[in-house]
Design a protein around this motif. Structure first.
Motif, PDB file in Angstrom:
ATOM      1  N   HIS A 102      14.411   7.016  -7.480  1.00 37.91           N
ATOM      2  CA  HIS A 102      14.111   8.393  -7.105  1.00 37.91           C
ATOM      3  C   HIS A 102      12.955   8.897  -7.969  1.00 37.91           C
ATOM      4  O   HIS A 102      13.059   8.908  -9.189  1.00 37.91           O
ATOM      5  CB  HIS A 102      15.339   9.285  -7.319  1.00 37.91           C
ATOM      6  CG  HIS A 102      16.554   8.766  -6.639  1.00 37.91           C
ATOM      7  ND1 HIS A 102      16.819   8.987  -5.317  1.00 37.91           N
ATOM      8  CD2 HIS A 102      17.576   7.995  -7.112  1.00 37.91           C
ATOM      9  CE1 HIS A 102      17.949   8.392  -4.989  1.00 37.91           C
ATOM     10  NE2 HIS A 102      18.432   7.790  -6.063  1.00 37.91           N
ATOM     11  N   GLY A 103      11.842   9.268  -7.338  1.00 42.11           N
ATOM     12  CA  GLY A 103      10.697   9.773  -8.079  1.00 42.11           C
ATOM     13  C   GLY A 103       9.499   9.917  -7.157  1.00 42.11           C
ATOM     14  O   GLY A 103       9.601   9.773  -5.935  1.00 42.11           O
ATOM     15  N   HIS A 106      16.572   5.536 -11.629  1.00 42.30           N
ATOM     16  CA  HIS A 106      17.172   4.606 -10.675  1.00 42.30           C
ATOM     17  C   HIS A 106      18.678   4.627 -10.874  1.00 42.30           C
ATOM     18  O   HIS A 106      19.184   4.885 -11.962  1.00 42.30           O
ATOM     19  CB  HIS A 106      16.594   3.195 -10.803  1.00 42.30           C
ATOM     20  CG  HIS A 106      16.815   2.543 -12.128  1.00 42.30           C
ATOM     21  ND1 HIS A 106      17.936   1.824 -12.422  1.00 42.30           N
ATOM     22  CD2 HIS A 106      16.044   2.497 -13.228  1.00 42.30           C
ATOM     23  CE1 HIS A 106      17.861   1.353 -13.642  1.00 42.30           C
ATOM     24  NE2 HIS A 106      16.702   1.760 -14.152  1.00 42.30           N
ATOM     25  N   SER A 107      19.375   4.412  -9.791  1.00 43.49           N
ATOM     26  CA  SER A 107      20.831   4.387  -9.828  1.00 43.49           C
ATOM     27  C   SER A 107      21.292   3.244  -8.949  1.00 43.49           C
ATOM     28  O   SER A 107      20.533   2.699  -8.157  1.00 43.49           O
ATOM     29  CB  SER A 107      21.402   5.722  -9.342  1.00 43.49           C
ATOM     30  OG  SER A 107      20.992   5.947  -8.008  1.00 43.49           O
ATOM     31  N   GLY A 108      22.546   2.897  -9.073  1.00 47.96           N
ATOM     32  CA  GLY A 108      23.041   1.815  -8.242  1.00 47.96           C
ATOM     33  C   GLY A 108      24.494   1.504  -8.508  1.00 47.96           C
ATOM     34  O   GLY A 108      25.177   2.197  -9.264  1.00 47.96           O
ATOM     35  N   SER A 109      24.943   0.448  -7.879  1.00 51.36           N
ATOM     36  CA  SER A 109      26.305  -0.015  -8.067  1.00 51.36           C
ATOM     37  C   SER A 109      26.336  -1.519  -7.858  1.00 51.36           C
ATOM     38  O   SER A 109      25.406  -2.114  -7.330  1.00 51.36           O
ATOM     39  CB  SER A 109      27.259   0.700  -7.106  1.00 51.36           C
ATOM     40  OG  SER A 109      26.924   0.365  -5.769  1.00 51.36           O
ATOM     41  N   THR A 131       6.883  -2.428  -5.079  1.00 54.99           N
ATOM     42  CA  THR A 131       5.683  -2.776  -4.326  1.00 54.99           C
ATOM     43  C   THR A 131       4.600  -1.724  -4.520  1.00 54.99           C
ATOM     44  O   THR A 131       3.425  -2.038  -4.685  1.00 54.99           O
ATOM     45  CB  THR A 131       6.005  -2.918  -2.828  1.00 54.99           C
ATOM     46  OG1 THR A 131       7.016  -3.916  -2.682  1.00 54.99           O
ATOM     47  CG2 THR A 131       4.794  -3.296  -2.026  1.00 54.99           C
ATOM     48  N   ASN A 132       4.990  -0.457  -4.488  1.00 58.49           N
ATOM     49  CA  ASN A 132       4.068   0.665  -4.706  1.00 58.49           C
ATOM     50  C   ASN A 132       4.404   1.317  -6.040  1.00 58.49           C
ATOM     51  O   ASN A 132       5.563   1.608  -6.308  1.00 58.49           O
ATOM     52  CB  ASN A 132       4.198   1.690  -3.579  1.00 58.49           C
ATOM     53  CG  ASN A 132       3.843   1.099  -2.240  1.00 58.49           C
ATOM     54  OD1 ASN A 132       2.783   0.527  -2.071  1.00 58.49           O
ATOM     55  ND2 ASN A 132       4.755   1.199  -1.283  1.00 58.49           N
ATOM     56  N   ALA A 133       3.392   1.552  -6.846  1.00 56.49           N
ATOM     57  CA  ALA A 133       3.604   2.126  -8.173  1.00 56.49           C
ATOM     58  C   ALA A 133       4.092   3.565  -8.088  1.00 56.49           C
ATOM     59  O   ALA A 133       3.702   4.313  -7.188  1.00 56.49           O
ATOM     60  CB  ALA A 133       2.313   2.067  -8.980  1.00 56.49           C
ATOM     61  N   MET A 134       4.916   3.948  -9.041  1.00 56.76           N
ATOM     62  CA  MET A 134       5.350   5.329  -9.174  1.00 56.76           C
ATOM     63  C   MET A 134       4.241   6.110  -9.877  1.00 56.76           C
ATOM     64  O   MET A 134       3.366   5.530 -10.525  1.00 56.76           O
ATOM     65  CB  MET A 134       6.638   5.401  -9.986  1.00 56.76           C
ATOM     66  CG  MET A 134       7.792   4.611  -9.370  1.00 56.76           C
ATOM     67  SD  MET A 134       8.238   5.132  -7.711  1.00 56.76           S
ATOM     68  CE  MET A 134       9.173   6.598  -8.064  1.00 56.76           C
ATOM     69  N   GLY A 135       4.263   7.432  -9.758  1.00 63.12           N
ATOM     70  CA  GLY A 135       3.254   8.285 -10.370  1.00 63.12           C
ATOM     71  C   GLY A 135       3.248   8.206 -11.885  1.00 63.12           C
ATOM     72  O   GLY A 135       2.222   8.352 -12.525  1.00 63.12           O
ATOM     73  N   ASN A 136       4.409   7.981 -12.474  1.00 67.53           N
ATOM     74  CA  ASN A 136       4.554   7.790 -13.913  1.00 67.53           C
ATOM     75  C   ASN A 136       5.862   7.043 -14.151  1.00 67.53           C
ATOM     76  O   ASN A 136       6.582   6.735 -13.200  1.00 67.53           O
ATOM     77  CB  ASN A 136       4.512   9.128 -14.670  1.00 67.53           C
ATOM     78  CG  ASN A 136       5.567  10.089 -14.163  1.00 67.53           C
ATOM     79  OD1 ASN A 136       6.743   9.753 -14.102  1.00 67.53           O
ATOM     80  ND2 ASN A 136       5.141  11.288 -13.787  1.00 67.53           N
ATOM     81  N   ALA A 137       6.179   6.763 -15.387  1.00 68.61           N
ATOM     82  CA  ALA A 137       7.396   6.000 -15.698  1.00 68.61           C
ATOM     83  C   ALA A 137       8.623   6.886 -15.860  1.00 68.61           C
ATOM     84  O   ALA A 137       9.680   6.413 -16.261  1.00 68.61           O
ATOM     85  CB  ALA A 137       7.168   5.172 -16.961  1.00 68.61           C
ATOM     86  N   ASN A 138       8.512   8.175 -15.515  1.00 64.28           N
ATOM     87  CA  ASN A 138       9.621   9.117 -15.657  1.00 64.28           C
ATOM     88  C   ASN A 138      10.406   9.272 -14.364  1.00 64.28           C
ATOM     89  O   ASN A 138      10.667  10.384 -13.924  1.00 64.28           O
ATOM     90  CB  ASN A 138       9.095  10.477 -16.127  1.00 64.28           C
ATOM     91  CG  ASN A 138       8.462  10.393 -17.489  1.00 64.28           C
ATOM     92  OD1 ASN A 138       8.899   9.633 -18.336  1.00 64.28           O
ATOM     93  ND2 ASN A 138       7.411  11.158 -17.696  1.00 64.28           N
ATOM     94  N   TYR A 139      10.781   8.182 -13.754  1.00 66.39           N
ATOM     95  CA  TYR A 139      11.617   8.218 -12.550  1.00 66.39           C
ATOM     96  C   TYR A 139      13.010   7.708 -12.913  1.00 66.39           C
ATOM     97  O   TYR A 139      13.232   7.169 -13.998  1.00 66.39           O
ATOM     98  CB  TYR A 139      10.999   7.370 -11.433  1.00 66.39           C
ATOM     99  CG  TYR A 139      10.766   5.918 -11.791  1.00 66.39           C
ATOM    100  CD1 TYR A 139      11.746   4.962 -11.554  1.00 66.39           C
ATOM    101  CD2 TYR A 139       9.575   5.508 -12.373  1.00 66.39           C
ATOM    102  CE1 TYR A 139      11.537   3.632 -11.889  1.00 66.39           C
ATOM    103  CE2 TYR A 139       9.358   4.186 -12.702  1.00 66.39           C
ATOM    104  CZ  TYR A 139      10.344   3.249 -12.466  1.00 66.39           C
ATOM    105  OH  TYR A 139      10.140   1.948 -12.796  1.00 66.39           O
TER     106      TYR A 139
END
Length: 72
Positions: free
Chosen positions: A68-69, A15-18, A5-13
């Motif tokens: 995370h970012g 993500h993790s999950g299961s 919904t909200n953009a990240m500062g750059n594409a260098n974030y």
């Protein structure tokens, strides 16, 4: 793909999950896997994940993803 919904500062974030599944049998062959989709480029608003399983009897799938970012 997952859209933020909200953009990240750059594409260098990161993500993790299961992921998991319950087919009622308790069979280990019905476990899901979670992974990054390397065929697509991550942007400040979209990232891609892949999930899959090796048992076609799966009826309930659970997927959790965290990002995370820094927000823009």
């Amino acid at each position: 793909s997952q859209t933020l919904t909200n953009a990240m500062g750059n594409a260098n974030y990161v993500h993790s999950g299961s992921a998991g599944v319950n087919d009622g049998s308790g069979s280990a062959s019905s476990q899901r896997v979670y992974g990054y989709n390397t065929a697509r480029t991550q942007s400040t608003t979209v990232y891609n994940i892949n999930t899959g399983y090796d048992n076609s009897n799966a009826v309930n799938a659970y997927v959790v993803s965290n990002v995370h970012g820094d927000l823009a």
